[in-house]
Design an enzyme around this catalytic site. Sequence first.
Site, PDB file in Angstrom:
ATOM      1  N   LYS A 180       3.517  -9.431  -2.559  1.00 56.16           N
ATOM      2  CA  LYS A 180       4.423  -9.777  -1.456  1.00 56.16           C
ATOM      3  C   LYS A 180       3.636 -10.378  -0.318  1.00 56.16           C
ATOM      4  CE  LYS A 180       3.141  -6.527   1.649  1.00 56.16           C
ATOM      5  NZ  LYS A 180       2.486  -6.803   2.921  1.00 56.16           N
ATOM      6  N   ASP A 231       5.397   0.024   0.865  1.00 58.70           N
ATOM      7  CA  ASP A 231       5.670  -1.272   0.229  1.00 58.70           C
ATOM      8  C   ASP A 231       6.101  -1.148  -1.232  1.00 58.70           C
ATOM      9  OD1 ASP A 231       4.958  -2.611   2.554  1.00 58.70           O
ATOM     10  OD2 ASP A 231       2.894  -2.960   1.910  1.00 58.70           O
TER      11      ASP A 231
HETATM   12  O1  C5P Z   1       2.821   3.722   3.390  1.00 58.75           O
HETATM   13  P1  C5P Z   1       1.438   3.300   3.074  1.00 58.75           P
HETATM   14  O2  C5P Z   1       0.630   4.376   2.400  1.00 58.75           O
HETATM   15  O3  C5P Z   1       1.371   1.987   2.342  1.00 58.75           O
HETATM   16  O4  C5P Z   1       0.743   3.031   4.469  1.00 58.75           O
HETATM   17  C1  C5P Z   1      -0.653   2.959   4.596  1.00 58.75           C
HETATM   18  C2  C5P Z   1      -1.044   3.150   6.048  1.00 58.75           C
HETATM   19  O5  C5P Z   1      -0.624   2.030   6.822  1.00 58.75           O
HETATM   20  C3  C5P Z   1      -0.424   4.347   6.741  1.00 58.75           C
HETATM   21  O6  C5P Z   1      -1.186   5.492   6.540  1.00 58.75           O
HETATM   22  C4  C5P Z   1      -0.442   3.907   8.217  1.00 58.75           C
HETATM   23  O7  C5P Z   1      -1.715   4.080   8.765  1.00 58.75           O
HETATM   24  C5  C5P Z   1      -0.187   2.425   8.116  1.00 58.75           C
HETATM   25  N1  C5P Z   1       1.249   2.096   8.271  1.00 58.75           N
HETATM   26  C6  C5P Z   1       1.823   2.201   9.516  1.00 58.75           C
HETATM   27  N2  C5P Z   1       3.148   1.896   9.682  1.00 58.75           N
HETATM   28  C7  C5P Z   1       3.879   1.466   8.631  1.00 58.75           C
HETATM   29  C8  C5P Z   1       3.313   1.343   7.347  1.00 58.75           C
HETATM   30  C9  C5P Z   1       1.977   1.666   7.197  1.00 58.75           C
HETATM   31  O8  C5P Z   1       1.172   2.586  10.489  1.00 58.75           O
HETATM   32  N3  C5P Z   1       5.154   1.178   8.816  1.00 58.75           N
END
Ligand code: C5P
EC number: 2.7.1.148
Length: 305
Positions: free
Chosen positions: A12, A140
Amino acid sequence: MMGAATARVPAKINLHLGVGPLREDGYHELSTVFCALSLYDDVTVRAAEEFSLTVRGEGRREVPTDRENLAARAVALLAERAGVADPTVAIEIEKQIPVAGGMAGGSADAAGALLAAARLWRLDTERDALMEIAAELGSDVPFALLGGAALGSNRGEQLLPTLHRGELHWVIVLAKTGLSTPAVYHELDRLRTGRGETVPPPARPDALMQAIASGDVHAVAPLLHNELQPAALSLQPLLRRTLRAGAEAGALAGLVSGSGPTCAFLCTDAEAAVAVAAELSGHGVAKAVRTAHGPVPGARLVPVP
Ligand code: C5P
């Protein structure tokens, strides 16, 4: 029960990424437009005597091959929720999506593992239930299942498919070293605090969504926007050179993809994308340069290789 299933999952990019203030739970409120691109990871899940995970292709050395890999966690979580008696599997990932590139490669692998494991175990898990498990795994992952183009809100996992017409043609420039997503969000908070900004909630990019629905690349180009870009540039200043090189090579617009460091350049058509890619390949700014188009469909089952 032996057998195997393979899912093919797109990368993406975020055509718009609006980032609100840091929340209590460590995440940021997002308003984003996702677009699935024609760079794919293939994830095969096989019934096996013992767990294994192998990775081939783009950036394979940087991918963990233990149970911490998001694809392995996806299989384990699905097995737990569905009550699968023997969930031991061998997972094989064939990567085209850059690792730590801001194109949701790890999330794509988790989405592929969910779909392939559900098929292997002949589960009739409802699409909604699969999307819920996907959201638990990462912000994601649901979009990797859905594909196409979608408005993402909350952490990015709440999706509203958006109308899109035709195909957009892109040049994707892979950087020599990756960026960690949490580090880039952290850098954004640091830059914002330094400026003493009060951060408003992210606004919905209505004009961009209309442009995507119209399929007019010239309407889409000036509306591409990524609020994580200054943070990615702060951590990897060389990306400025990449962005400049893309503009000079004739792209309509360029931006850092998600948390970066991959950069995406929108081009008039497929032919222009090939020309821009050829020009950028000679610049030495990148590890690799690819062309891709999108929106494309989300994760789907394909024949086992
Ligand atoms: O959800 P995911 O594990 O992919 O997110 C990785 C990191 O990216 C989270 O731990 C956070 O630090 C950051 N993040 C964020 N806000 C979001 C998505 C991700 O701060 N909406």
